[in-house]
Design an enzyme around this catalytic site. Structure first.
Site, PDB file in Angstrom:
ATOM      1  N   LYS A 152      -5.194   3.931   9.384  1.00 21.17           N
ATOM      2  CA  LYS A 152      -4.409   4.890   8.613  1.00 21.17           C
ATOM      3  C   LYS A 152      -5.036   6.282   8.636  1.00 21.17           C
ATOM      4  O   LYS A 152      -4.344   7.293   8.808  1.00 21.17           O
ATOM      5  CB  LYS A 152      -4.267   4.391   7.176  1.00 21.17           C
ATOM      6  N   SER A 190       0.800  -1.232   0.000  1.00 22.90           N
ATOM      7  CA  SER A 190       0.000   0.000   0.000  1.00 22.90           C
ATOM      8  C   SER A 190       0.825   1.271   0.000  1.00 22.90           C
ATOM      9  O   SER A 190       0.265   2.359   0.027  1.00 22.90           O
ATOM     10  CB  SER A 190      -0.949   0.007   1.201  1.00 22.90           C
TER      11      SER A 190
END
Length: 819
Positions: free
Chosen positions: A737, A694
């Site tokens: 996140k 990611s």
């Protein structure tokens, strides 16, 4: 000693005689000794009859060399024998061919020659004198040693007849004593013959001393063995005698014997117990065996323990579930903050039980980082359902028998942990928590995870057989809850049998509510303070959670609050105050310097630096991807302990920009510089391993910024996976996140469009402070992240601010930050 009977005339005038010879098997007769003989062989009968017809009844007896020879010839006889006189003769009733003789030894003789072979052996013999007496120190020493050995032998043989004992003790002639001992001791024929043939006293005594010493040694060893056996049998015999005496006393008093009373009590318990038919049949069979065994038998206690285990198990005993859904909701909310998905799952199960009481219990598996409340959640579920709670830790279990039990053939065998937990609970439908199922081990004793395949399968566990019980027990009503920190170590077959429920880390806002509602009151109470004596402001709790702890759960947060409460308790006990209010400014005084510092948004990002997002076991984190050109260098250099997947993402980003430089509008100078220089990519902190796909969007943004000289927006953080075709794929850990970006002061977050639905898990107060941009391709990504050359922001791609979905899960495993 018996007096010697001699035929003086013949032995003095003539040194030779002609005698019938009687062969002897397995024996030697010595002078002056009296011995019984049984004569049955034809030649031997003829020799005995011939001796009996003579006036003096003299007979020569000689030992055979080969005992198996039934009709020995002259060659099979020794040459030295004994002259005997027949004192008595008897015939067996009904058997005329058998004579019983009592003979007494007279003199030794040596066969000079045989005169007849039939009907019996007859030989001319020479009378030998007695062994010559010697008065030497050696002979005297041998006499004394033999006397000492004889005395020692008599002590080792307490059952020696008194007549023999008197003869031995009163003997004065050492030669006669040696002959007598030779006839008493169990010597071989060759040894006895050697003693008979000895011509001197020293030779005779020397051989007798050797034989007697060996016999005494054998007697000592026998005595030692007998004493050891007696000691071992002594206690058993004593217990047996006492037990028999007790039995007779109880019989006289009209009382039942202990074994019978215990067996009767056990039978009464079995008859009253509510057991399934097959279990009752096995119990009665074992009970019949118990009734036939004495209490001293080894199997007695094994069978009794087995029956007691059967009677103590809750075969048909269960707890009635509390099906009040409102009550269950109140209990779950009272014990845990948030976790709505799990609470909803428990309420669904209660609703199903309410509609279908015979439904099977689910198999849940709570997966999440340490300290998020997996174990305590199981206790709350049991309290909400009104069931008993049993917990067993599987961490480090390596023996399959720990779960299935040991067979009764082993000494000290016990049932497995599952059956023992049910016995402790007393019901067959408890909430059973299998803690740390991902920490199971495996060795030569078996694989415990394989045993769980049956235990946690509703299609099989209705007839679970423990090795100790060897009886089917229904586990389908047990509510199993497994916990794990990671799904990786759990075998796929076992994972397939469980319903996986993930517990993510808590946000700072959630930690604030948990601390205010649960942690702080509990720690204040444990330190003995009142709620009015210690007040911790919300800002102080948030500061503790962010600057003094770094974890996904709240375990370390509770410890830190407990430390703070103890510091205040010390001041109260010292009389330095009664009421304390803790603010962020007071934390350094009580807890010391700050221990952790989160990455914050940078005010200025030079070209080649992008802000990425990662998720770890401790929650979400902000990280920066830094790139720089290496003039004169070649290729791509990667540092920062990047894992294989993250390295592949960097190579994919580098290849994509290289192959699409002109399409993306890079000028010729930029492309030429890019071609002639190497690229060094670094991701701080270099001491922490990182991996995952990611970070692809952050890497491509940093490389594009380095190539074009356009800085990445300093208020923007991003996450997502890229492909060589320029697509942006979804990633996991969106909640952690985004919370990390919000905590770091980021105002803008770029996410893959397919992560839209993950924003539904975020608190609304967090989304209000953030601008969310969704992208599907790298082109849209660079428009959203790079500043234009004139310093104005690039135009936003369509769909900015819309939520997106997540794809593959990203996490911190084994210390590796998966980005």
């Amino acid at each position: 000693m018996t007096e010697n009977i001699t035929v003086a005339d013949r032995t003095t005038e003539n040194t030779t005689l002609e005698l019938p010879i009687l062969p002897l098997r397995n024996t030697v007769i010595f002078p002056s000794g009296i011995s019984p003989l049984t004569v049955g062989r034809p030649m031997s009968l003829a020799a005995a009859e011939a001796a009996l017809q003579a006036e003096e009844k003299l007979l020569g007896v000689v030992a055979q060399r080969e005992d198996e020879d039934s009709e020995p010839s002259a060659d099979n006889l020794y040459r030295v024998g004994t002259l005997v006189v027949i004192n008595r003769m008897m015939r067996s009733p009904g058997t005329e061919n058998v004579l019983h003789l009592i003979v007494q030894g007279q003199e030794r003789f040596r066969i000079v020659g045989f005169t007849e072979q039939t009907p019996h052996l007859k030989a001319r013999v020479e009378i030998l004198p007695e062994p010559a007496r010697e008065e030497t120190p050696e002979v005297e020493a041998l006499r004394r040693n033999i006397n000492a050995l004889v005395q020692k032998a008599l002590t080792l043989l307490p059952n020696v007849p008194s007549e023999i004992r008197n003869i031995i003790v009163s003997a004065e002639d050492s030669v006669r004593l040696a002959y007598f001992l030779a006839s008493v001791l169990e010597l071989e024929t060759t040894q006895e013959q050697a003693l008979l043939e000895a011509d001197t006293e020293s030779d005779l005594l020397r051989m007798m001393h050797s034989y007697l010493a060996r016999e005494v040694e054998v007697l000592e060893i026998r005595s030692q063995i007998a004493n050891q056996a007696q000691e071992e049998l002594g206690k058993t015999q004593r217990d047996y005698i006492l037990r028999e005496q007790m039995r007779q006393i109880q019989k006289e008093l009209g009382e039942n014997e202990p074994e019978q009373a215990e067996a009767a009590m056990m039978r009464e318990r079995v008859e009253k117990a509510d057991l399934p038919d097959d279990v009752r049949k096995e119990a009665e069979r074992e009970l019949r065996r118990l009734e036939r065994l004495p209490s001293a038998a080894p199997d007695y206690h094994v069978i009794r323990t087995y029956l007691e285990m059967i009677l103590e198990l809750p075969w048909k005993v269960s707890t009635e579930d509390n099906l009040d859904l409102n009550h269950a909701r109140e209990v779950l909310d009272e014990d845990h903050y948030d976790l709505d998905d799990i609470k909803e799952r428990i309420l669904e199960h209660l609703a199903v039980i309410k509609l279908n009481p015979n439904t099977k219990a689910p198999i849940l598996c709570f997966v999440g980082p340490p300290g998020v409340g997996k174990t305590s959640l199981g206790q709350s579920i049991a309290r909400a359902m009104g069931r008993k709670f049993e917990r067993m830790s599987l961490g480090g279990v390596r023996d399959e028998a720990e779960l299935r039990g040991h067979r009764r053939t082993y000494i000290g065998a016990l049932p497995g942990r599952i059956i023992q937990a049910l016995r402790r609970a007393g019901v067959n439908n408890p909430v059973m928590m299998l803690d740390e199922v991902d920490k199971l081990g495996m060795d030569f004793r078996g694989d415990p995870a394989s045993a769980l395949l049956e235990i946690l399968d509703p299609a099989q566990n209705f007839s679970f057989r423990d090795h100790y019980l060897d009886l089917p027990f229904d586990l389908s009503r047990v509510f199993f809850i497994a916990t794990a920190n990671s799904l990786g170590p759990i075998p796929p077959a076992l994972r397939d049998r469980m319903e996986i429920i993930g517990l993510a880390g808590y946000s700072e806002d959630e930690k604030l509510h948990i601390a205010k509602r649960y942690l702080a009151p509990r720690q204040i109470k444990e330190t003995g303070l009142g709620e009015e004596q210690l007040q911790i402001t919300d800002e102080a709790i948030q500061a503790i959670a962010s600057r003094y702890t770094r974890e996904a759960g709240v375990r370390q947060l509770e410890r830190t609050i407990g430390k703070l409460a103890r510091k205040v308790a010390l001041k109260v006990a010292q009389g330095k105050g009664d009421v304390f209010t803790i603010t962020p400014d007071d934390l350094e005084e009580y807890l010391g310097h700050e221990k952790f510092f989160h990455e914050m948004a940078r005010d200025i990002l030079p070209p080649g630096v992008a802000t990425g997002l990662a998720v770890t076991d401790m929650g979400g984190e902000v990280l920066f991807v830094e790139a720089t050109l290496l003039p004169g260098g070649k290729g791509l250099t990667l540092t920062g302990q990047l894992g294989e997947v993250m390295q592949e993402s960097a190579k994919a980003a580098h290849s994509y920009l290289w192959s699409h430089a002109k399409e993306m509008g890079f000028n010729c100078d930029c492309i030429e510089t890019f071609e002639k220089s190497g690229v060094h990519l670094h991701v701080p902190a270099g001491a922490i391993p990182k991996d995952g796909p990611s970070a692809g969007v952050a890497i491509v943004s940093a490389l594009a910024s380095l190539c074009t000289g356009r800085a990445v927006r300093n208020d923007t953080a991003m996450t997502g996976e890229i492909t060589l075709s320029g697509l942006v794929f979804p990633v996991g850990g969106i909640k952690g996140k985004v919370l990390a970006a919000h905590r770091a002061g980021i105002k803008r977050v770029v996410l893959p469009r397919r992560n839209e639905h993950d924003l539904k898990d975020l608190p609304q107060e967090t989304l209000k402070d953030l601008e969310v941009v969704f992208v599907e391709r790298v082109d849209d990504l660079l428009k959203a992240t790079l500043t234009p050359a004139n310093g104005e922001p690039c135009s936003e791609p369509e769909g900015e601010g819309e939520p997106v979905t997540t794809g593959s899960e990203v996490s911190f495993e084994g210390g590796d930050a998966r980005v």
